[in-house]
Design a protein around this motif. Structure first.
Motif, PDB file in Angstrom:
ATOM      1  N   PHE A 273      -9.550  -5.921  -3.700  1.00 54.18           N
ATOM      2  CA  PHE A 273      -8.824  -5.522  -4.900  1.00 54.18           C
ATOM      3  C   PHE A 273      -7.927  -6.652  -5.382  1.00 54.18           C
ATOM      4  N   ARG A 274      -7.227  -7.290  -4.447  1.00 54.64           N
ATOM      5  CA  ARG A 274      -6.321  -8.382  -4.813  1.00 54.64           C
ATOM      6  C   ARG A 274      -7.099  -9.580  -5.362  1.00 54.64           C
TER       7      ARG A 274
ATOM      8  N   VAL B 220      -7.291   2.093  -0.029  1.00 55.92           N
ATOM      9  CA  VAL B 220      -6.658   0.892  -0.598  1.00 55.92           C
ATOM     10  C   VAL B 220      -6.413  -0.131   0.499  1.00 55.92           C
ATOM     11  N   ASP B 221      -5.937   0.308   1.642  1.00 53.96           N
ATOM     12  CA  ASP B 221      -5.703  -0.620   2.745  1.00 53.96           C
ATOM     13  C   ASP B 221      -7.011  -1.291   3.183  1.00 53.96           C
ATOM     14  N   ALA B 222      -8.089  -0.536   3.258  1.00 54.29           N
ATOM     15  CA  ALA B 222      -9.380  -1.073   3.694  1.00 54.29           C
ATOM     16  C   ALA B 222      -9.965  -2.056   2.684  1.00 54.29           C
TER      17      ALA B 222
ATOM     18  N   VAL C 241       0.849  -1.197   0.000  1.00 50.42           N
ATOM     19  CA  VAL C 241       0.000   0.000   0.000  1.00 50.42           C
ATOM     20  C   VAL C 241       0.887   1.250   0.000  1.00 50.42           C
ATOM     21  N   SER C 242       1.677   1.342  -1.056  1.00 50.35           N
ATOM     22  CA  SER C 242       2.540   2.508  -1.227  1.00 50.35           C
ATOM     23  C   SER C 242       2.279   3.116  -2.596  1.00 50.35           C
ATOM     24  N   VAL C 243       2.412   4.418  -2.671  1.00 55.92           N
ATOM     25  CA  VAL C 243       2.150   5.138  -3.907  1.00 55.92           C
ATOM     26  C   VAL C 243       3.359   4.997  -4.824  1.00 55.92           C
TER      27      VAL C 243
END
Length: 78
Positions: free
Chosen positions: A68-69, A61-63, A41-43
């Motif tokens: 998503f994966r 994204v973390d939530a 979860v890095s830009v």
């Protein structure tokens, strides 16, 4: 470009052809765009987002990372 989520004006999606990379999610809101790695979860890159938007994107994204994966794996058969 399958859309994964629309929330608070953000559109989260992935491209159907990004070979040789770890799984990313792309995010657009208006003219701003970013690419975020799912594993950490890095830009990876961003154009036009303010710092507070990037914070919000990372939290979203973390939530939703597992969903998503799962969508990524289903789409690419991994």
């Amino acid at each position: 470009m399958p859309t994964l989520l629309r929330i608070d004006g953000f559109r989260f999606y992935f491209y159907s052809h990004e070979p040789g990379e770890p799984a990313p999610v792309h995010v657009d809101k208006g003219p701003a765009t970013a690419k975020v790695w799912l594993a950490a979860v890095s830009v990876a890159r961003d154009i036009g987002f303010a710092a507070h938007d990037l914070q919000r994107i990372r939290r979203l994204v973390d939530a939703h990372r597992d969903a998503f994966r799962e969508a990524w794996d289903d789409f690419f058969g991994t």
